[in-house]
Design an enzyme around this catalytic site. Structure first.
Site, PDB file in Angstrom:
ATOM      1  N   ASP A 267      30.251   9.858  38.732  1.00 22.46           N
ATOM      2  CA  ASP A 267      29.183   9.143  39.423  1.00 22.46           C
ATOM      3  C   ASP A 267      29.325   7.677  39.024  1.00 22.46           C
ATOM      4  O   ASP A 267      30.047   7.332  38.077  1.00 22.46           O
ATOM      5  CB  ASP A 267      27.800   9.715  39.068  1.00 22.46           C
ATOM      6  N   TRP A 268      28.623   6.824  39.745  1.00 27.24           N
ATOM      7  CA  TRP A 268      28.809   5.369  39.593  1.00 27.24           C
ATOM      8  C   TRP A 268      28.310   4.888  38.227  1.00 27.24           C
ATOM      9  O   TRP A 268      27.160   5.103  37.872  1.00 27.24           O
ATOM     10  CB  TRP A 268      28.086   4.670  40.733  1.00 27.24           C
TER      11      TRP A 268
END
Ligand code: BGC
Length: 704
Positions: A267-268
């Site tokens: 995920d970011w």
């Protein structure tokens, strides 16, 4: 016949026909280039790449792209978020994107899709989104999200498919094949046990292995088996390790136990230790290399090897080559398909809005109702979820205009109605809700202002229909029995209000069923107490506070008893149970038969019953089949959903419903055997219209 009308009929026919997908025949996607061929190609490319080129490929670029290797003719690949349609961005973090598409359709949120219990709609919905990705030149969709609804306060529940792993899995496998049939990669997210957004990078989910398999990875497994080609790891730590850099999470659980062989991405901004990331089985750090920024010292000190980097690069290349993602270019001629997408979005909303209450048959509003008042929160605004999954949409239909279309002159709109207006109306439509978002959780209880508004209206006029727009359950205990009708409309996308208005007028018979339990009080929830002592919910991105916040444990003490499994075990009566939803007609259930009273684990058990529409209106019913283990080594839920089927019946019409069960449907995950185990013994098959409205039962015996 006009083209749009013809298209509508065709789409509805397709949806109706696909209702016939037989059970146990799982949809599976095969990529255009096989895994084996793509990995041979990837080997060749890896051999041609310099170390710097390889290193560049294991991190993203410009937030939503992979890196290009121009020397080898490898272009950058574009990704976008997915939740309620595709999130078209023209800028993010000071990066400006050239707009490729003028618009994207705002679909209903996935929790509404789950409320349809319609597998073929999941397929159509995802196919439409995939087509929009294709139009925009987007090769990788950052979705579907499928974290289990454990806590009604979770800000992202609207992005997921509810509390039950079987329902979520059934929708996901169709979503994956629908999406990927357009050549768009599905990214199953967020792996794993990411069930709150309260300081999400710091909430350490403490989960036992059995619950991970039975509850939290079940939908991921279904997506993987259906052929999903990417997985995104989550922000949270699991049992003390950040998922995006955990060898257990990625290598053991995801790759070895669940059998995932394609691309894994973070995920970011969610990983911290480059060495751990590289050793975990992770492939791609998004949105760019940060934890994996300084790789050369790790190589020089032999903490990692070039083989590690080769493995990551190979996985990225294999996936993108197998799906021909490097060839994806925008194709705006596909804008011509958008009217069909709108129809799918509308049909989803029609089938996913849940009628929770309808005293004195207030709905549909009949001809005696001459004077209708619309008031409340979302009269001219479209309620939608926030965060990365937000979608603007186009030509949005507001509740005001949708109700005007249905009721014309009979409708008066007043956002802040006077007491006399409320009292004198034949019916009041009161819009309320919450604007949930990624990044934080929101209280189960409504704000006092909303609560007071509902009580005020209900006290003045009981002929009130409360229309709820929310991404999750809310506390309705104080007022649910003071109003005659409640429509749970979730976030319906650009045409959601039209579906609500059609249900209120009776043009559409509601058929949505809750994919979650709505508790009476948040204290009843298995997740109650997850906020660290002394802290309170916040309502903002709060990234700085998150950085300073220590990691805290969220113990999943309830184990596999999540959702209705919990409420049934604890004998807590919820306000509205899982699987519940009213119709304007009624259905009777009869003639339950099983193919054999006693069966072996390698046999498929066929369950047959008859359902009849006993009312006066055509309507759709979702038959739900639950299995109860009568005696087991481990504590097991009182019942678990293992089959369902949705279909439409005319008044008086009957249908023979066939649902097949196999060994897996009787099994639990054994932490000792590290496998699914079906214990011989007696089970009860329960069939009904909701988890608490069981109409028929039959005992069967499993032998080995
Ligand atoms: C979300 C992901 C999303 C990513 C990219 C993150 O904040 O958790 O679901 O895909 O951003 O927008």
């Amino acid at each position: 016949m006009k083209n749009s009308a013809l298209t509508l009929i065709l789409v509805l026919l397709m949806i109706a026909c696909k209702n016939e997908i037989p059970q146990k025949e799982k949809p599976v996607f095969t990529p255009p280039v096989s895994y084996e061929t793509a990995s041979l190609w990837a080997d060749t490319i890896v051999n041609l790449m310099t170390l710097d080129e390889k290193i560049s490929l294991i991190g993203g670029n410009r937030i939503f792209f992979t890196n290009a290797i121009p020397r080898l003719g490898i272009p950058a690949v574009m990704m976008t978020d997915a939740t309620q349609g595709i999130h078209l961005r023209d800028h993010f973090h000071e990066i400006v994107y050239e707009p490729v598409l003028p618009k994207s359709t705002a679909f209903p949120s996935p929790i509404l899709l789950a409320s349809t219990w319609n597998r073929s709609l999941a397929e159509q919905y995802a196919h439409s989104i995939g087509e929009e990705c294709k139009a925009a030149g987007i090769a990788v969709l950052l979705g579907p999200g499928m974290n289990i609804y454990r806590i009604s306060q979770c800000g992202r529940n609207f992005e997921y498919f509810g509390e039950d792993p079987y329902l979520a899995a059934s929708m996901i496998e169709n979503y994956v094949t629908g999406l990927q049939s357009t050549g768009t990669i599905a990214t199953l997210k967020h792996f794993v046990a990411n069930n709150t957004d309260f300081f999400r990078r710091k909430s350490n989910s403490v989960v036992d292995e059995r619950s991970l398999h039975e509850i939290y990875t079940r939908a991921f497994k279904a997506g993987i088996d259906a052929g999903a080609m990417a997985v995104m790891t989550s922000y949270n730590p699991l049992n003390g390790e950040w998922c995006g850099q955990s060898r257990y999470v990625i290598d053991t659980l995801l790759r070895q136990q669940l059998g995932f062989k394609w691309l894994v991405m973070t995920d970011w901004w969610s990983v911290y230790d480059g060495e751990q990331v590289i050793e975990s089985g992770q492939d791609l750090e998004m949105p760019y290399r940060l934890a994996t920024e300084n790789i050369k010292p790790l190589l020089d000190s032999h903490k990692i090897t070039v083989e590690h980097i080769n493995r990551m690069v190979k996985s990225i290349l294999t996936t993108l080559y197998a799906m021909k993602s490097f060839d994806r270019k925008p194709d705006i001629s596909l804008l011509s398909t958008f009217p069909q997408h709108e129809e799918v979005a509308l049909q989803t909303a029609r089938e996913g809005v849940v009628l929770l209450r309808n005293e004195n048959q207030l709905l549909p509003l009949n001809d005696n109702v001459k004077n209708i008042l619309l008031t409340g929160q979302f009269v001219d605004e479209i309620a939608r979820g926030g965060g990365s999954g937000t979608v603007e949409g186009y030509n949005p239909v507001t509740l005001r205009s949708a109700l005007q279309d249905e009721f014309g002159e009979k409708l008066t709109v007043s956002k802040k109605a006077k007491a006399e207006q409320i009292r004198s109306a034949d019916a009041v439509i009161l819009s309320i809700g919450t604007l949930d978002s990624e990044g934080w959780d929101r209280p189960f209880d409504l704000p006092d202002t909303t609560e007071n508004m509902i009580m005020h209206v209900a006290n003045l006029n009981p002929h009130t229909v409360v229309v709820v727009n929310s991404g999750s359950g809310i506390n309705m205990s104080a007022w649910h029995d003071k109003v005659e009708a409640i429509l749970y409309a979730w976030y319906g996308g650009q045409n959601g209000a039209k579906a609500v208005a059609e249900i209120i007028s009776g043009k559409v018979n509601p058929s949505g069923k809750l994919p979650v339990t709505i508790e009476k009080d948040f204290k009843d929830s298995p997740g109650y107490g997850y906020i660290p002592a002394g802290e309170t919910l916040y309502n903002d991105w709060n990234e700085e506070a998150e950085k300073l916040h220590p990691v805290f444990d969220v113990p999943y003490n309830e184990g596999v008893f999540v959702g209705y499994r919990w409420y049934e075990k604890k004998a807590i009566v919820p306000l509205y149970p899982f699987g519940f939803g009213l119709s304007y007609t009624s259905f009777s259930y009869s003639n339950l038969k099983v193919s054999s009273r006693s069966f072996r684990a390698d046999e498929v058990l066929t369950v047959v019953l008859t359902v009849t529409n006993t009312g006066k209106t055509t309507g759709s019913e979702t038959v739900q089949l639950y299995v109860a283990d009568q005696d087991s080594k481990y504590p097991r839920p009182a019942k678990e959903l293992k089959g369902f089927e949705k279909f439409s019946l005319n008044p008086g019409e009957s249908k023979k419903v066939v649902i097949k069960l196999d060994k897996k449907d009787f099994s639990y995950w054994s932490p000792e055997k590290k496998d699914w185990v079906a214990e011989p013994g007696k089970f009860t098959i329960l069939v009904g219209s909701s988890s608490t409205d069981i109409r028929l039962k039959k005992e069967v015996e499993l032998s080995l």
